[in-house]
Design a protein around this motif. Structure first.
Motif, PDB file in Angstrom:
ATOM      1  N   SER A 142       1.033  -1.017  -0.466  1.00 44.79           N
ATOM      2  CA  SER A 142       0.036  -0.175  -0.085  1.00 44.79           C
ATOM      3  C   SER A 142       0.809   1.190   0.199  1.00 44.79           C
ATOM      4  O   SER A 142       2.378   1.595   0.900  1.00 44.79           O
ATOM      5  CB  SER A 142      -0.581  -0.484   0.805  1.00 44.79           C
ATOM      6  N   LYS A 143       0.491   2.569  -0.817  1.00 41.17           N
ATOM      7  CA  LYS A 143       1.213   3.855  -0.773  1.00 41.17           C
ATOM      8  C   LYS A 143       0.605   4.573   0.141  1.00 41.17           C
ATOM      9  O   LYS A 143      -0.363   4.299   0.230  1.00 41.17           O
ATOM     10  CB  LYS A 143       1.266   3.810  -2.539  1.00 41.17           C
ATOM     11  N   HIS A 144       1.188   5.441  -0.070  1.00 39.14           N
ATOM     12  CA  HIS A 144       0.337   6.138   1.329  1.00 39.14           C
ATOM     13  C   HIS A 144      -0.778   7.710   0.462  1.00 39.14           C
ATOM     14  O   HIS A 144      -1.421   7.444   1.005  1.00 39.14           O
ATOM     15  CB  HIS A 144       1.211   7.920   1.684  1.00 39.14           C
ATOM     16  N   LYS A 145      -1.220   7.229  -0.891  1.00 31.72           N
ATOM     17  CA  LYS A 145      -2.591   8.245  -1.634  1.00 31.72           C
ATOM     18  C   LYS A 145      -3.322   7.008  -2.031  1.00 31.72           C
ATOM     19  O   LYS A 145      -4.165   7.130  -3.186  1.00 31.72           O
ATOM     20  CB  LYS A 145      -1.744   8.931  -2.433  1.00 31.72           C
ATOM     21  N   GLY A 146      -3.729   5.966  -1.113  1.00 34.62           N
ATOM     22  CA  GLY A 146      -4.269   4.654  -1.336  1.00 34.62           C
ATOM     23  C   GLY A 146      -4.286   3.533  -2.713  1.00 34.62           C
ATOM     24  O   GLY A 146      -5.224   2.861  -3.017  1.00 34.62           O
ATOM     25  N   ARG A 147      -3.108   4.231  -3.318  1.00 33.71           N
ATOM     26  CA  ARG A 147      -2.966   2.808  -4.125  1.00 33.71           C
ATOM     27  C   ARG A 147      -2.492   1.994  -3.399  1.00 33.71           C
ATOM     28  O   ARG A 147      -1.568   1.580  -2.918  1.00 33.71           O
ATOM     29  CB  ARG A 147      -1.862   3.166  -4.909  1.00 33.71           C
ATOM     30  N   THR A 148      -2.241   0.659  -4.148  1.00 36.52           N
ATOM     31  CA  THR A 148      -2.066  -0.494  -4.295  1.00 36.52           C
ATOM     32  C   THR A 148      -1.485  -1.507  -4.670  1.00 36.52           C
ATOM     33  O   THR A 148      -1.992  -1.329  -6.071  1.00 36.52           O
ATOM     34  CB  THR A 148      -2.911  -1.637  -3.235  1.00 36.52           C
ATOM     35  N   ARG A 149      -0.154  -2.292  -4.351  1.00 32.03           N
ATOM     36  CA  ARG A 149       0.741  -3.336  -5.621  1.00 32.03           C
ATOM     37  C   ARG A 149       0.113  -4.353  -5.017  1.00 32.03           C
ATOM     38  O   ARG A 149       0.280  -4.499  -3.609  1.00 32.03           O
ATOM     39  CB  ARG A 149       1.434  -2.527  -5.615  1.00 32.03           C
ATOM     40  N   THR A 150      -0.741  -5.244  -6.254  1.00 33.71           N
ATOM     41  CA  THR A 150      -0.535  -6.423  -5.197  1.00 33.71           C
ATOM     42  C   THR A 150       0.185  -7.971  -6.433  1.00 33.71           C
ATOM     43  O   THR A 150       0.294  -7.398  -7.407  1.00 33.71           O
ATOM     44  CB  THR A 150      -2.296  -7.035  -6.051  1.00 33.71           C
TER      45      THR A 150
END
Length: 163
Positions: A142-150
């Motif tokens: 999870s990144k700070h701006k709400g983006r996620t990487r799976t």
């Protein structure tokens, strides 16, 4: 008189050269044991005088430690017909990615099918959440701006490709 003795002593001290070599005795007994000493050998030992040279540091003179042995001429080998690879490194994912492609992906922070868990963890760090479902493991970053990487791994721990 005292002045004459003092000047003579100074002349003797200044004219003497510094000792750069010392005589050392190499003593060997009947059992073959060897001892090096400056005082001389016992009566029942065979003695041999060795000259020990200890040059001053930075004197500019190279002192060989040992004489190099002459190299023997080797017979020319006949050329082989081909190269045989005995073993190859296996990354556990079938070597789907070459070394240079793996390095480029790690530098550019890309995820490629066939990368290992250690590749992903060395690039992105430890995941925020880890879930396991039907033998597959999901890493979620999870990144700070709400983006996620799976990232999805198969049973072998390799990144799965897109379907």
């Amino acid at each position: 008189m005292n002045k004459l003795i003092a000047s003579s002593c100074c002349a003797l001290l200044l004219s003497s050269a510094p000792a750069s070599a010392t005589s050392i005795y190499r003593c060997s007994d009947s059992a073959g044991n060897i001892t090096f000493t400056r005082q001389g050998c016992p009566i029942d030992h065979a003695s041999q005088i060795q000259e020990a040279v200890n040059p001053t540091p930075s004197s500019g003179k190279a002192v060989p430690l040992a004489k190099p042995k002459k190299q023997r001429k080797t017979q020319k080998e006949e050329p082989t017909q081909g190269i045989t690879v005995v073993g190859a490194q296996d990354d556990g994912c079938g070597n789907r990615i070459t070394g240079s492609a793996r390095r480029d992906a790690l530098i550019k922070q890309q995820i490629l099918p066939g990368m290992t868990r250690t590749d992903i963890e060395s690039t992105f760090g430890t995941p925020d959440t880890v879930t396991s479902r039907n033998g597959q493991v999901l890493y979620r970053y999870s990144k700070h701006k709400g983006r996620t990487r799976t990232v999805t791994f198969d049973e072998s721990g390799c990144v799965r490709g897109k379907r």
